[in-house]
Design a protein around this motif. Structure first.
Motif, short mmCIF file in Angstrom:
data_model
loop_
_atom_site.label_atom_id
_atom_site.label_comp_id
_atom_site.label_asym_id
_atom_site.label_seq_id
_atom_site.Cartn_x
_atom_site.Cartn_y
_atom_site.Cartn_z
N GLN A 113 -5.39 10.81 5.14
CA GLN A 113 -6.45 9.86 4.79
C GLN A 113 -6.08 9.01 3.57
OE1 GLN A 113 -10.22 11.93 4.53
NE2 GLN A 113 -9.94 12.88 6.53
N THR A 114 -5.06 9.44 2.83
CA THR A 114 -4.57 8.62 1.72
C THR A 114 -4.10 7.26 2.21
OG1 THR A 114 -3.81 10.69 0.69
CG2 THR A 114 -3.08 8.64 -0.33
N LEU A 115 -3.65 7.20 3.46
CA LEU A 115 -3.22 5.93 4.04
C LEU A 115 -4.37 4.93 4.20
CD1 LEU A 115 -0.85 7.35 6.82
CD2 LEU A 115 -0.12 6.02 4.82
N ASN A 116 -5.59 5.42 4.01
CA ASN A 116 -6.75 4.52 4.09
C ASN A 116 -6.99 3.75 2.79
OD1 ASN A 116 -7.43 5.20 6.75
ND2 ASN A 116 -8.58 6.99 6.09
N PHE A 117 -6.07 3.83 1.86
CA PHE A 117 -6.21 3.08 0.62
C PHE A 117 -6.49 1.60 0.94
CE2 PHE A 117 -3.91 0.63 -2.82
CZ PHE A 117 -4.93 0.75 -3.75
N THR A 156 -21.45 11.40 2.77
CA THR A 156 -20.40 10.91 1.86
C THR A 156 -19.40 10.04 2.62
OG1 THR A 156 -18.91 12.81 2.20
CG2 THR A 156 -20.55 12.99 0.43
N ILE A 157 -18.70 9.21 1.88
CA ILE A 157 -17.58 8.44 2.41
C ILE A 157 -16.37 8.72 1.53
CG2 ILE A 157 -16.60 6.14 2.75
CD1 ILE A 157 -19.26 5.14 3.63
N GLN A 158 -15.25 8.98 2.20
CA GLN A 158 -14.02 9.28 1.47
C GLN A 158 -13.35 7.97 1.03
OE1 GLN A 158 -12.93 12.23 0.20
NE2 GLN A 158 -11.76 13.12 1.86
N PHE A 159 -13.23 7.78 -0.27
CA PHE A 159 -12.50 6.63 -0.81
C PHE A 159 -11.13 7.09 -1.29
CE2 PHE A 159 -16.64 4.77 -0.78
CZ PHE A 159 -16.48 3.38 -0.84
N VAL A 160 -10.20 6.15 -1.32
CA VAL A 160 -8.87 6.41 -1.87
C VAL A 160 -8.72 5.54 -3.11
CG1 VAL A 160 -6.39 6.47 -1.44
CG2 VAL A 160 -8.01 6.78 0.47
N PHE A 161 -8.49 6.18 -4.26
CA PHE A 161 -8.34 5.46 -5.51
C PHE A 161 -6.95 5.71 -6.09
CE2 PHE A 161 -13.06 6.05 -5.56
CZ PHE A 161 -13.39 4.69 -5.47
N PRO A 162 -6.31 4.65 -6.62
CA PRO A 162 -4.98 4.83 -7.24
C PRO A 162 -5.11 5.55 -8.58
CG PRO A 162 -5.76 2.60 -7.59
CD PRO A 162 -6.78 3.26 -6.70
N GLY A 218 -9.22 -5.24 -0.31
CA GLY A 218 -9.74 -3.88 -0.48
C GLY A 218 -8.95 -3.08 -1.49
N MET A 219 -7.63 -3.26 -1.51
CA MET A 219 -6.82 -2.55 -2.50
C MET A 219 -7.16 -3.02 -3.92
SD MET A 219 -3.03 -2.02 -0.79
CE MET A 219 -2.67 -3.75 -0.50
N MET A 220 -7.36 -4.32 -4.08
CA MET A 220 -7.77 -4.84 -5.39
C MET A 220 -9.11 -4.23 -5.81
SD MET A 220 -5.61 -6.78 -6.96
CE MET A 220 -6.80 -7.25 -8.21
N MET A 221 -10.04 -4.15 -4.87
CA MET A 221 -11.34 -3.58 -5.18
C MET A 221 -11.21 -2.12 -5.58
SD MET A 221 -13.73 -5.42 -2.27
CE MET A 221 -15.26 -4.68 -2.88
N ALA A 222 -10.36 -1.39 -4.87
CA ALA A 222 -10.15 0.03 -5.18
C ALA A 222 -9.56 0.20 -6.58
CB ALA A 222 -9.25 0.67 -4.13
N CYS A 223 -8.62 -0.68 -6.94
CA CYS A 223 -8.01 -0.58 -8.28
C CYS A 223 -9.03 -0.88 -9.36
CB CYS A 223 -6.83 -1.55 -8.37
SG CYS A 223 -5.35 -0.99 -7.53
N ARG A 224 -9.82 -1.93 -9.17
CA ARG A 224 -10.84 -2.26 -10.18
C ARG A 224 -11.85 -1.12 -10.32
NH1 ARG A 224 -11.44 -7.15 -7.08
NH2 ARG A 224 -10.03 -8.78 -7.81
N ALA A 225 -12.32 -0.60 -9.17
CA ALA A 225 -13.30 0.48 -9.22
C ALA A 225 -12.71 1.72 -9.89
CB ALA A 225 -13.79 0.81 -7.81
N ALA A 226 -11.45 2.04 -9.58
CA ALA A 226 -10.81 3.21 -10.19
C ALA A 226 -10.74 3.06 -11.71
CB ALA A 226 -9.42 3.41 -9.61
N LYS A 286 0.83 -1.20 0.00
CA LYS A 286 0.00 0.00 0.00
C LYS A 286 0.87 1.26 0.00
CE LYS A 286 -1.38 1.93 3.74
NZ LYS A 286 -2.00 2.17 5.07
N HIS A 287 1.88 1.29 0.85
CA HIS A 287 2.74 2.48 0.94
C HIS A 287 3.42 2.77 -0.40
CE1 HIS A 287 3.07 1.70 5.53
NE2 HIS A 287 2.07 2.51 5.25
N GLY A 288 3.91 1.72 -1.06
CA GLY A 288 4.54 1.92 -2.35
C GLY A 288 3.55 2.41 -3.40
N LEU A 289 2.36 1.84 -3.39
CA LEU A 289 1.40 2.18 -4.43
C LEU A 289 0.89 3.61 -4.32
CD1 LEU A 289 -1.13 -0.34 -5.82
CD2 LEU A 289 -1.71 2.07 -5.71
N ILE A 290 0.75 4.12 -3.10
CA ILE A 290 0.21 5.47 -2.93
C ILE A 290 1.28 6.55 -2.91
CG2 ILE A 290 -1.82 4.62 -1.68
CD1 ILE A 290 -0.54 5.71 0.92
#
Length: 338
Positions: free
Chosen positions: A222-226, A307-313, A251-259, A174-178
């Motif tokens: 909040q970016t750390l919430n990826f 609203t909910i804050q999402f983090v997307f790559p 969750g990271m996989m889901m965020a990538c797909r959604a992004a 996660k740290h590397g990706l964000i």
């Protein structure tokens, strides 16, 4: 953070050199206490430190106000004062709970973190977030309370099952990706168990940079919430049978797909992330449905009003905070599922 193999044997001397000779109340869970209490006790006693121990049954289900109350009773019964220390000894659950007890006992006493899992070393022991769970969700009650010091001995990780070690790698990825594509590439060239002190140090640097820029978690931090909005929903729906690290990986996989499907990614990270997760033996999908997960997410602490804050790559080494209206949460979860 001080990192070093075999550090625990010198821990008492290191604490005494830096902080004098305070009394120390060690808070840990039953698993850690059974494995390592004698080792820790010997180190602290050799330095002439007065130590008392409190442990509670292991597991996320014990991260409650009831357990914190018992820890506070222990501190009061042993007559700890503001000149003394709480020492959080264990993984994320003991760390969060002990830190919260330190934050509210006598309106705040100093505390130390000694993480015994890779996940705690690169995540919960750094940044000062402490707290407990409520029936409605994870970490819904807590306080910001920074540790006076963090001591990390990678020798503790040798007794962890492979799946527990893998959880820590989820946070590192996660740290590397964000934040750092070069670090992401380094993780791709290594593998489980390689260069552990080096990569712990870099992950801690990355997290600390976000914390320093936003100590109260109101913006950039909040970016750390990826991966965490999706991941916390998975944990809750599973009644915490899915571990935090595994849930964040999914969750990271889901965020990538959604992004990708929302058109937010400049360069898709989905395939690259999936390969990394498989390298570090982490899961990439879940059988839970979008509606069930979305319902759990609506009580997440990252919700603000409607609203909910999402983090997307966006691309390797960069991510964006995107507020999503509550009414659209089920759609985002559907887009995140394979």
């Amino acid at each position: 953070m001080t990192i070093g193999r075999g550090l625990t044997a010198r821990l008492g001397a290191m604490i005494r050199e830096r902080f004098g000779a305070p009394r120390i109340g060690v808070i840990s869970d039953s698993t850690v206490a059974s494995l390592y209490r004698e080792t820790l006790s010997a180190s602290l006693a050799e330095a002439g430190l007065d130590v008392r121990f409190f442990d509670f049954p292991a597991g996320e289900s014990r991260k409650t106000f009831e357990t914190v109350g018992a820890a506070l009773d222990f501190l009061a019964r042993e007559r700890f004062t503001r000149s003394d220390f709480v020492l959080a000894f264990g993984g994320g659950v003991p760390g969060d709970l002990a830190g919260f007890a330190a934050a509210i006992y006598l309106r705040g006493v100093r505390f130390l973190q000694v993480p015994t899992t890779l996940l705690a070393a690169v995540d919960s022991s750094v940044g000062g977030k402490t707290g407990v769970d409520l029936p409605q969700g994870k970490n819904l009650a807590g306080a910001f309370w920074q540790p006076s010091a963090v001591y990390c001995d990678p020798d503790f990780f040798r007794t962890l099952p492979d799946e527990r070690v893998a959880e820590g790698y989820a946070e590192m990825i996660k740290h590397g990706l964000i934040a750092d594509e070069a670090y992401l590439r380094r993780l791709e060239t290594l593998g489980p168990g390689d260069g552990i002190e080096e990569i712990i140090a870099r992950s801690v640097e990355i997290k600390a940079s976000f914390v320093a820029a936003d100590t109260r978690d109101t913006g950039l931090r909040q970016t750390l919430n990826f991966g965490h909005t999706f991941g916390h929903a998975i944990e809750k729906v599973s009644a915490y049978s899915v571990s935090h690290g595994s849930a964040v990986a999914i969750g990271m996989m889901m965020a990538c797909r959604a992004a990708d499907r929302l058109g937010l990614s400049e360069s898709s990270m989905t395939a690259r992330l999936e390969a990394l997760l498989r390298l570090y033996r982490l899961p990439t999908g879940t059988a839970y449905g979008a509606e069930e997960l979305a319902g759990a997410a609506l009580s997440d602490k990252k919700r603000s009003g409607e609203t909910i804050q999402f983090v997307f790559p966006i691309r390797a080494g960069a991510a964006a905070l995107v507020p999503v209206p509550a009414a659209d949460i089920p759609r985002v979860f559907r887009l995140g599922l394979s």
